[in-house]
Write a protein that holds these residues in place. Structure first.
Motif, PDB file in Angstrom:
ATOM      1  N   ARG A   6      12.253  -1.221 -26.885  1.00  0.00           N
ATOM      2  CA  ARG A   6      12.721  -0.408 -27.963  1.00  0.00           C
ATOM      3  C   ARG A   6      14.213  -0.279 -27.703  1.00  0.00           C
ATOM      4  O   ARG A   6      15.160   0.463 -28.855  1.00  0.00           O
ATOM      5  CB  ARG A   6      11.672   1.160 -27.788  1.00  0.00           C
ATOM      6  CG  ARG A   6      10.809   0.656 -28.630  1.00  0.00           C
ATOM      7  CD  ARG A   6       9.772   2.434 -28.756  1.00  0.00           C
ATOM      8  NE  ARG A   6       9.497   2.499 -27.925  1.00  0.00           N
ATOM      9  CZ  ARG A   6       8.583   1.950 -27.098  1.00  0.00           C
ATOM     10  NH1 ARG A   6       7.877   1.009 -27.832  1.00  0.00           N
ATOM     11  NH2 ARG A   6       7.801   2.592 -26.807  1.00  0.00           N
ATOM     12  N   GLN A   7      14.869   0.167 -26.358  1.00  0.00           N
ATOM     13  CA  GLN A   7      15.970   0.795 -25.802  1.00  0.00           C
ATOM     14  C   GLN A   7      16.886  -1.195 -27.186  1.00  0.00           C
ATOM     15  O   GLN A   7      17.855  -0.807 -27.567  1.00  0.00           O
ATOM     16  CB  GLN A   7      16.270   0.689 -24.860  1.00  0.00           C
ATOM     17  CG  GLN A   7      15.823   1.914 -23.938  1.00  0.00           C
ATOM     18  CD  GLN A   7      16.082   1.780 -22.473  1.00  0.00           C
ATOM     19  OE1 GLN A   7      16.742   1.238 -21.846  1.00  0.00           O
ATOM     20  NE2 GLN A   7      15.262   2.995 -21.697  1.00  0.00           N
ATOM     21  N   GLN A  10      17.315  -0.943 -30.271  1.00  0.00           N
ATOM     22  CA  GLN A  10      17.964   0.296 -30.669  1.00  0.00           C
ATOM     23  C   GLN A  10      19.710   0.020 -30.148  1.00  0.00           C
ATOM     24  O   GLN A  10      20.702   0.760 -31.598  1.00  0.00           O
ATOM     25  CB  GLN A  10      17.410   1.427 -29.790  1.00  0.00           C
ATOM     26  CG  GLN A  10      16.271   2.513 -30.566  1.00  0.00           C
ATOM     27  CD  GLN A  10      16.376   3.708 -29.764  1.00  0.00           C
ATOM     28  OE1 GLN A  10      16.795   3.512 -28.538  1.00  0.00           O
ATOM     29  NE2 GLN A  10      15.325   4.057 -30.615  1.00  0.00           N
ATOM     30  N   ASP A  17      23.913   0.818 -38.033  1.00  0.00           N
ATOM     31  CA  ASP A  17      23.319   2.590 -37.922  1.00  0.00           C
ATOM     32  C   ASP A  17      24.372   2.822 -38.443  1.00  0.00           C
ATOM     33  O   ASP A  17      25.071   3.760 -39.040  1.00  0.00           O
ATOM     34  CB  ASP A  17      22.850   2.799 -37.133  1.00  0.00           C
ATOM     35  CG  ASP A  17      21.442   2.405 -36.953  1.00  0.00           C
ATOM     36  OD1 ASP A  17      20.283   2.208 -38.016  1.00  0.00           O
ATOM     37  OD2 ASP A  17      20.752   2.253 -35.564  1.00  0.00           O
TER      38      ASP A  17
END
Length: 182
Positions: A6-7, A10, A17
């Motif tokens: 997940r890191q 992201q 983003d």
């Protein structure tokens, strides 16, 4: 997906983003530099059964004539056995490219940076440090995109694209930065 994966996801999402949170995508700002729209994506496929992972984040800026200007951060890790000997192939890199209108062909222009992976078999414990490096690489990539955008250098990028199509090797860094500072 593990917390470490997940890191990584992201970290890879940082470019996209950051762009969508910035004022660069506001329609009036796009029009001011001759752009019509933007698109993008971010994806990360975590470790598979073979021990491989990959992912990328892209920002696409499109002019009215259909030319796309693309900034990409990507990561790839593959491992396996070759006649009983372990091998790994890995890279994390950022670059800028164009897709001249109607061609569908992506023309790589210049490197923005890369991240060195450890020279040993990766484990989940390696991913948080690697993810931090991916964030920094993504920030450099967004900085490059912002530089081109703020100085409205899209025609210059198209000129670089023409040079690449005509045989120029890909530049090691953004040649427009040195021209702008000269």
């Amino acid at each position: 997906m593990s917390e470490e994966e997940r890191q990584m996801a992201q970290a890879l999402a940082t470019l996209w983003d950051t762009f969508i949170r910035s004022p660069l995508g506001i329609p009036s700002n796009l029009a001011a530099v001759g752009l019509e729209r933007y698109s993008g994506r971010s994806n990360f496929n975590g470790w598979d059964r073979a021990g491989d992972f990959y992912g990328r984040s892209d920002v696409w800026l499109t002019r009215q004539d259909g030319v796309d200007f693309v900034w990409t951060v990507a990561v790839l890790y593959e491992q396996g056995s070759n006649d009983g000997e372990f091998f790994q192939q890995s890279c994390a890199y950022a670059y800028a490219s164009t897709v001249p209108g109607g061609t569908g062909a992506n023309v790589g222009l210049y490197n923005i940076g890369d991240v060195q992976l450890p020279d040993h078999r990766l484990t989940f414990r390696d991913l948080p440090d690697f993810a931090s490096e991916i964030v920094r690489l993504s920030e450099r990539c967004f900085d490059d995109l912002s530089f081109v955008y703020q100085h409205n250098l899209f025609d210059n990028l198209l000129s670089l694209s023409d040079q690449r199509i005509n045989g120029q090797d890909q530049w090691e860094s953004n040649p427009l930065r040195s021209n702008q500072n000269a």
